[in-house]
Every structure is written in structure tokens, then in C-alpha cells.
Design an enzyme around this catalytic site. Structure first.
Site, PDB file in Angstrom:
ATOM      1  N   HIS A 129      54.008  39.469  40.628  1.00  0.00           N
ATOM      2  CA  HIS A 129      53.385  38.633  39.601  1.00  0.00           C
ATOM      3  C   HIS A 129      54.502  37.818  38.954  1.00  0.00           C
ATOM      4  O   HIS A 129      54.760  37.917  37.754  1.00  0.00           O
ATOM      5  CB  HIS A 129      52.617  39.491  38.596  1.00  0.00           C
ATOM      6  CG  HIS A 129      51.548  38.751  37.832  1.00  0.00           C
ATOM      7  ND1 HIS A 129      50.236  39.185  37.761  1.00  0.00           N
ATOM      8  CD2 HIS A 129      51.589  37.621  37.090  1.00  0.00           C
ATOM      9  CE1 HIS A 129      49.518  38.344  37.004  1.00  0.00           C
ATOM     10  NE2 HIS A 129      50.329  37.382  36.586  1.00  0.00           N
ATOM     11  N   GLU A 175      48.323  34.772  42.513  1.00  0.00           N
ATOM     12  CA  GLU A 175      48.230  33.318  42.381  1.00  0.00           C
ATOM     13  C   GLU A 175      49.405  32.519  42.934  1.00  0.00           C
ATOM     14  O   GLU A 175      50.141  31.869  42.176  1.00  0.00           O
ATOM     15  CB  GLU A 175      48.057  32.945  40.907  1.00  0.00           C
ATOM     16  CG  GLU A 175      46.833  33.530  40.266  1.00  0.00           C
ATOM     17  CD  GLU A 175      46.580  32.944  38.859  1.00  0.00           C
ATOM     18  OE1 GLU A 175      47.413  32.174  38.360  1.00  0.00           O
ATOM     19  OE2 GLU A 175      45.531  33.251  38.297  1.00  0.00           O
ATOM     20  N   ASN A 315      41.074  35.315  40.817  1.00  0.00           N
ATOM     21  CA  ASN A 315      41.324  35.065  39.402  1.00  0.00           C
ATOM     22  C   ASN A 315      40.584  33.788  39.068  1.00  0.00           C
ATOM     23  O   ASN A 315      40.848  32.741  39.655  1.00  0.00           O
ATOM     24  CB  ASN A 315      42.808  34.820  39.127  1.00  0.00           C
ATOM     25  CG  ASN A 315      43.665  36.063  39.336  1.00  0.00           C
ATOM     26  OD1 ASN A 315      43.153  37.130  39.677  1.00  0.00           O
ATOM     27  ND2 ASN A 315      44.945  35.924  39.136  1.00  0.00           N
ATOM     28  N   TYR A 317      39.022  31.349  35.814  1.00  0.00           N
ATOM     29  CA  TYR A 317      38.956  31.099  34.376  1.00  0.00           C
ATOM     30  C   TYR A 317      38.040  29.955  33.988  1.00  0.00           C
ATOM     31  O   TYR A 317      37.364  30.018  32.980  1.00  0.00           O
ATOM     32  CB  TYR A 317      40.363  30.803  33.817  1.00  0.00           C
ATOM     33  CG  TYR A 317      41.239  32.017  33.733  1.00  0.00           C
ATOM     34  CD1 TYR A 317      41.994  32.434  34.827  1.00  0.00           C
ATOM     35  CD2 TYR A 317      41.298  32.778  32.570  1.00  0.00           C
ATOM     36  CE1 TYR A 317      42.797  33.565  34.755  1.00  0.00           C
ATOM     37  CE2 TYR A 317      42.103  33.909  32.489  1.00  0.00           C
ATOM     38  CZ  TYR A 317      42.843  34.300  33.580  1.00  0.00           C
ATOM     39  OH  TYR A 317      43.615  35.424  33.502  1.00  0.00           O
ATOM     40  N   GLU A 381      40.961  38.703  37.693  1.00  0.00           N
ATOM     41  CA  GLU A 381      41.242  38.199  36.347  1.00  0.00           C
ATOM     42  C   GLU A 381      40.122  37.278  35.892  1.00  0.00           C
ATOM     43  O   GLU A 381      39.552  36.532  36.703  1.00  0.00           O
ATOM     44  CB  GLU A 381      42.536  37.362  36.267  1.00  0.00           C
ATOM     45  CG  GLU A 381      43.808  38.138  36.292  1.00  0.00           C
ATOM     46  CD  GLU A 381      45.052  37.254  36.197  1.00  0.00           C
ATOM     47  OE1 GLU A 381      44.972  36.174  35.569  1.00  0.00           O
ATOM     48  OE2 GLU A 381      46.077  37.650  36.755  1.00  0.00           O
TER      49      GLU A 381
HETATM   50  C1  GBH Z   1      46.651  33.594  35.097  1.00  0.00           C
HETATM   51  O1  GBH Z   1      46.869  32.284  35.513  1.00  0.00           O
HETATM   52  C2  GBH Z   1      47.877  34.453  35.315  1.00  0.00           C
HETATM   53  O2  GBH Z   1      47.739  35.242  36.471  1.00  0.00           O
HETATM   54  C3  GBH Z   1      48.206  35.328  34.148  1.00  0.00           C
HETATM   55  O3  GBH Z   1      49.484  35.845  34.303  1.00  0.00           O
HETATM   56  C4  GBH Z   1      48.036  34.534  32.880  1.00  0.00           C
HETATM   57  O4  GBH Z   1      48.480  35.247  31.752  1.00  0.00           O
HETATM   58  C5  GBH Z   1      46.577  34.190  32.742  1.00  0.00           C
HETATM   59  O5  GBH Z   1      46.127  33.518  33.850  1.00  0.00           O
HETATM   60  C6  GBH Z   1      46.253  33.327  31.540  1.00  0.00           C
HETATM   61  O6  GBH Z   1      46.827  32.058  31.677  1.00  0.00           O
HETATM   62  O7  GBH Z   1      49.369  23.984  31.580  1.00  0.00           O
HETATM   63  O8  GBH Z   1      47.548  22.474  32.023  1.00  0.00           O
HETATM   64  O9  GBH Z   1      49.344  22.704  33.611  1.00  0.00           O
HETATM   65  C7  GBH Z   1      45.747  31.425  35.297  1.00  0.00           C
HETATM   66  C8  GBH Z   1      45.915  30.132  36.027  1.00  0.00           C
HETATM   67  C9  GBH Z   1      47.412  28.335  36.279  1.00  0.00           C
HETATM   68  C10 GBH Z   1      46.174  28.558  34.277  1.00  0.00           C
HETATM   69  C11 GBH Z   1      48.358  27.359  35.594  1.00  0.00           C
HETATM   70  C12 GBH Z   1      47.103  27.606  33.583  1.00  0.00           C
HETATM   71  C13 GBH Z   1      48.513  25.713  33.854  1.00  0.00           C
HETATM   72  C14 GBH Z   1      47.619  24.610  33.390  1.00  0.00           C
HETATM   73  N1  GBH Z   1      46.839  29.272  35.330  1.00  0.00           N
HETATM   74  N2  GBH Z   1      47.624  26.668  34.537  1.00  0.00           N
HETATM   75  S1  GBH Z   1      48.567  23.364  32.582  1.00  0.00           S
END
Ligand code: GBH
Length: 489
Positions: A129, A175, A315, A317, A381
């Protein structure tokens, strides 16, 4: 409002896995104690200007010392599963087997695993990770160099050998898209390389796919018959819809987004072993412009990568709306050919990229079923962030709503679409180091006070809500949790 009738009451299938997740660098602290080696995230967060407010993971939630309390939180939630990651440099301080094993690091994970099992909690372990040993960055250039696949393979093999008697669920990587994109394209994540040509991120992804397949095959041939576990990978998968579904350019732009953000890693492993067309074309373009070597898969590579997972870790979101932007194909790259936005009615979390769009998860799960051979899916996630404000957000209604509606879409995906979802994992057990955002974004079911040296953890409203869902295995008719849902809805 038609969506209001849409809440589905019911129970999840027997044996459904309810879990929460964390990651080593985000919670452990103890960054330089007991023989641990430096990681690229130690180096990155110690470099001024890289992380908001200058925050670091030096202490984080201090889980290196407080893992017993963490397990107690899980017991209080009624959790039966916990996803966490191993810090590679805590086990191999310089990244290599030849450089020696740090027995204190191994002992830490043994204590954590044994404590979990003693409390009836099944560990789900992520091997990587994002905290690469800094020594591998310096010796090889990290993931840019295919040679480190061999070192990853040694590390994974050591982990199977050492912990596999008790650990039956493994994730090779968390990821790849995020750490190859953040680490080697935007530079916002360690090791902070900014390369908009996309060559570096493609090289990173290539090494990762090979390393992943090596680990899976070794488990398959050497450990599976002895240990009987499963090995998957956690991919970060976005859902996306065109801004104007009747505009072919927007539809095409959405497909490009999904080729990059979903299929770059999913298609090689869970599909036909090939990169999706836009990745292939980008590699071709780089090759002819720069006479590049590598970045191609031999037939042997392809057949080794294809099918190299026992389950599909997801994962998820958020969802994006995609609009096309005209580009000059000679001078601009594909990443400039689209714009990602959101709808005005979508609630936004503290994180500027995170919008609550529950139906996106259901569409994504259906998409996985239809396009990747109906695999067993583990949601590894899913979660929501609040700000670092005073007084702290303990009545975290936004998070409760997010979990309630997203979990309900999982139930629909199972019952209406027949998707084989086996697990749901909330990110995160507790507030922790949110990478480049430091401690400014809080994803926890438990509040952590980072200004108190004892790092006390306190359950938020969402912890209670999630534990009620776990206790009821969903939202059955007549239960307390269903009354709560009715109030919120
Ligand atoms: C996950 O990534 C991770 O696995 C975890 O470690 C983390 O704490 C969690 O989500 C919450 O973020 O800044 O606009 O360029 C989630 C996928 C990919 C989301 C990178 C944020 C950056 C967007 N992430 N992304 S930006």
C-alpha cells in the site's frame, strides 16, 4: 422524489464479509524504530512542500504501539474481518531478501495477526500500500525498473511463508493506478516524479502487473495446497457517465476515461490479458517518438497475467461526469481530451474529488460482472471524508448517509443484478494520514486526536451505524437499523 422509494430493505447473504481497512504508512507511525528501513513516503513527507501543513506519518495513529486498542475498536464494532497492509521496509529494511530480515518488524505483524485471531477477526492483508523501501528507489529507480518485480516477489513469498499459516486473504497491491499516476505522472505522491508524457506511469504499471502475476503464481503453485487462501488485487475503480449521452464525442471521452481509470489494470488481469486500446496506442506513440524499449507484453507475460487473481478487489469512492475537449493529437496527450466534472446536486465530501453518487457503485458492480467473467467481488474500500475542524465532526451525518446509500446499492447489485459481491470494507477504521492531504481529511469511523500524544480514538456516529448494519447483516424489516434508515431517508 422518485429515488426515495428506492431504498431496498433486506439482509445480505449468509457469510457476507463486513470489514474495515487501513494501511501501514497511514496508521503505524514508528517510522524509524526497531530496525525499520526508510520508505519513499518517509522521504516524501520529510521533503518540505510535498504534504499539506508539513504533516508526516512519523507517528500517525501510533498503531505500531496501539494495535491492541485498534483490535478492541473492531471488537466493539462487531467486526469479523480487518484489512491492513504490511510495511515492506519494516520487514526488509533495504527492500531485498539479501539485505536481511528485520525480525522486530516480523514480530509486530505476528502480534497483530495473533491479536486479531484471538478476537475472532480474520485478517485480509495488503502486501503493498505504497510504502516502497527507499533503498529500492535509490538502487533501481523504484517501479520504473522491471528488475524490482523480482524483489517484490521475494518479499511476497516471504510474507506467504511467514504469515500464510494464519492469513488466508491477500491483496498483492493497493490501487496501482493511484500510485503509478500519483507517483510517476502528477508527482503528488511519492516518489514525486512528474512526467506528463505518461511514459513513467506506464512503466510503473507494467512492472506492477508483472510483479503481481509472479506473486499470484507462486501462491498458486507453492502455497495454495498447504494454506488454502486466496490472492487478489485491489483496483481503484471510478464510475463515469457522459455529460451529454446523445453527443458521440462525450460518449467517446467517457470510454477513454474508463479505459484509463478502470481497464488499464483490470483488462490485463481479469479480461483478455491485453491493455485497453488507448493504453496500447499511447505506448505505440511513445515508442515511435522515442524509440522506446520495453512496455510490451510477450505472449508468455500475457498468459501469466491473465487470470492471476482469485477475486476482484474493488476500491470505489465516486463517479464523474465526462465531457470531451478537442485536442491537437500531434502535440497534446489523451489526458487533455476530456474534462471530469460532477453534478450540482451531488453532495461533496471534504476531499475535493469525492462526491456521493451511490448508484455509480451499482453500475460499476454490474459492469464488472458483465465484462470480467462474473468474478467474486470484494469491495476493499469505500468511504467519506470530513474536515479537520473544531469542534470535531462526531455526529458525522454525511458519512452515515454515504454508507447507508452505498451499502444499499451493494444489496441491490447482489439481489437484483446477481453480482457475486462477497465483502464490503469501510475506509477507514479510524482517521489517519491522508497522503498529500496530511491530516486535513478524516475518513474514520473513529475520531483520532492527533494533537494528543496518546492518539485517543473515539467512535463517531457512523461507527455505531456501521456496527448496527453488521449486527443485522444489512437492513432487515423491523430492525433498529431500519428505523434509523427511515429517519434519515
Ligand atoms: C484510496 O485511494 C487509498 O487506497 C487510501 O489509502 C486513501 O486513504 C483513500 O482512498 C482515501 O483517499 O487529488 O484530485 O488528483 C482513493 C483513490 C486516487 C482518490 C487519487 C484521490 C487523487 C485525486 N484516490 N485521487 S486529485
Amino acid at each position: 422524489d422518485s429515488t426515495r422509494d428506492d431504498f431496498r430493505l433486506g439482509r445480505f447473504p449468509d457469510g457476507f464479509i463486513w470489514s474495515t481497512a487501513t494501511a501501514s504508512y497511514q496508521i503505524e507511525g514508528g517510522w524509524d524504530v526497531d530496525g525499520k528501513g526508510e520508505s519513499i513516503w518517509d522521504r516524501f513527507s520529510h521533503t518540505p512542500g510535498k504534504v499539506q501543513r508539513g504533516d508526516t506519518g512519523d507517528v500517525a495513529c501510533d498503531s505500531y504501539n496501539k494495535y491492541g486498542e485498534d483490535v478492541q475498536l473492531m471488537t466493539d464494532l462487531g467486526l469479523k474481518y480487518y484489512r491492513f497492509s504490511l510495511s515492506w521496509p519494516r520487514i526488509f529494511p533495504n527492500g531485498t531478501l539479501a539485505g536481511g530480515v528485520n525480525q522486530d518488524g516480523v514480530n509486530y505483524y505476528n502480534r497483530l495477526i495473533d491479536e486479531l485471531l484471538a478476537n475472532g477477526i480474520t485478517p485480509m492483508v495488503t502486501l503493498y500500500h505504497w510504502d516502497l523501501p527507499q533503498a529500492l528507489e535509490e538502487m533501481y529507480g523504484g517501479w520504473l525498473n522491471e528488475e524490482i518485480a523480482e524483489h517484490y516477489h521475494n518479499y511476497a513469498t516471504f510474507a506467504f511463508q511467514t504469515f500464510g499459516d494464519r492469513v488466508k486473504l491477500w491483496l498483492t497491491f493497493n490501487e496501482p493506478l493511484s500510485f503509478c499516476g500519483g507517483g510517476y505522472l502528477t508527482g503528488q505522491h511519492a516518489p514525486g516524479i512528474q512526467d506528463w508524457t505518461t511514459e513513467s506511469s506506464l512503466r510503473c504499471g507494467h512492472t506492477v502487473l508483472k510483479a503481481h502475476a509472479m506473486a499470484w503464481h507462486t501462491y498458486d503453485t507453492t502455497f495454495r495446497h498447504l494454506q488454502g487462501g486466496k490472492v487478489g488485487i485491489a483496483l481503484s475503480l471510478l464510475w463515469a457517465e457522459p455529460r451529454d449521452p446523445d453527443l458521440p464525442a462525450d460518449v467517446q471521452a467517457t470510454d477513454i476515461v474508463l479505459q484509463i481509470y478502470q481497464r488499464w489494470f483490470a483488462r490485463p488481469i481479469f479480461g483478455d490479458g491485453e491493455y485497453p486500446p488507448v493504453i496500447q496506442q499511447t505506448i505505440q506513440k511513445l515508442r515511435s517518438a522515442k524509440k522506446l524499449e520495453g512496455l510490451g507484453f510477450s505472449d508468455e507475460d500475457k498468459s501469466s497475467i491473465r487470470g492471476s487473481a482469485d477475486f476482484f478487489g474493488v476500491n470505489h469512492y465516486t463517479t464523474s461526469i465526462v465531457a470531451s475537449k478537442p485536442i491537437d493529437i500531434q502535440t497534446q496527450n489523451l489526458l487533455e481530451s476530456f474534462e471530469q466534472t460532477s453534478a450540482p446536486e451531488w453532495p461533496r465530501a471534504e476531499s475535493d474529488w469525492l462526491f456521493a453518487v451511490p448508484w455509480g457503485l451499482r453500475r460499476l458492480l454490474k459492469y464488472i460482472k458483465d465484462n470480467y467473467g462474473d468474478p467474486e467481488v470484494y469491495i476493499t474500500e469505500n468511504g467519506w471524508s470530513d474536515g479537520d475542524v473544531q469542534p470535531p465532526v462526531m455526529e458525522d451525518t454525511g458519512r452515515v448517509c454515504y454508507y447507508m446509500t452505498y451499502i444499499d446499492e451493494v444489496l441491490k447489485a447482489i439481489e437484483k443484478d446477481g453480482v457475486k459481491v462477497r465483502a464490503y470494507t469501510a475506509w477507514s477504521l479510524m482517521d489517519n494520514f491522508e497522503w498529500a492531504r496530511g491530516y486535513t481529511e478524516r475518513f474514520g469511523l473513529h475520531y483520532v486526536n492527533f494533537t494528543d500524544p496518546n492518539r485517543p480514538r473515539t467512535p463517531k456516529q457512523s461507527a455505531k451505524f456501521y456496527s448496527d448494519i453488521i449486527a443485522n447483516n444489512g437492513f432487515p424489516e423491523g430492525s433498529e437499523v431500519t428505523k434509523m434508515v427511515r429517519d434519515m431517508w
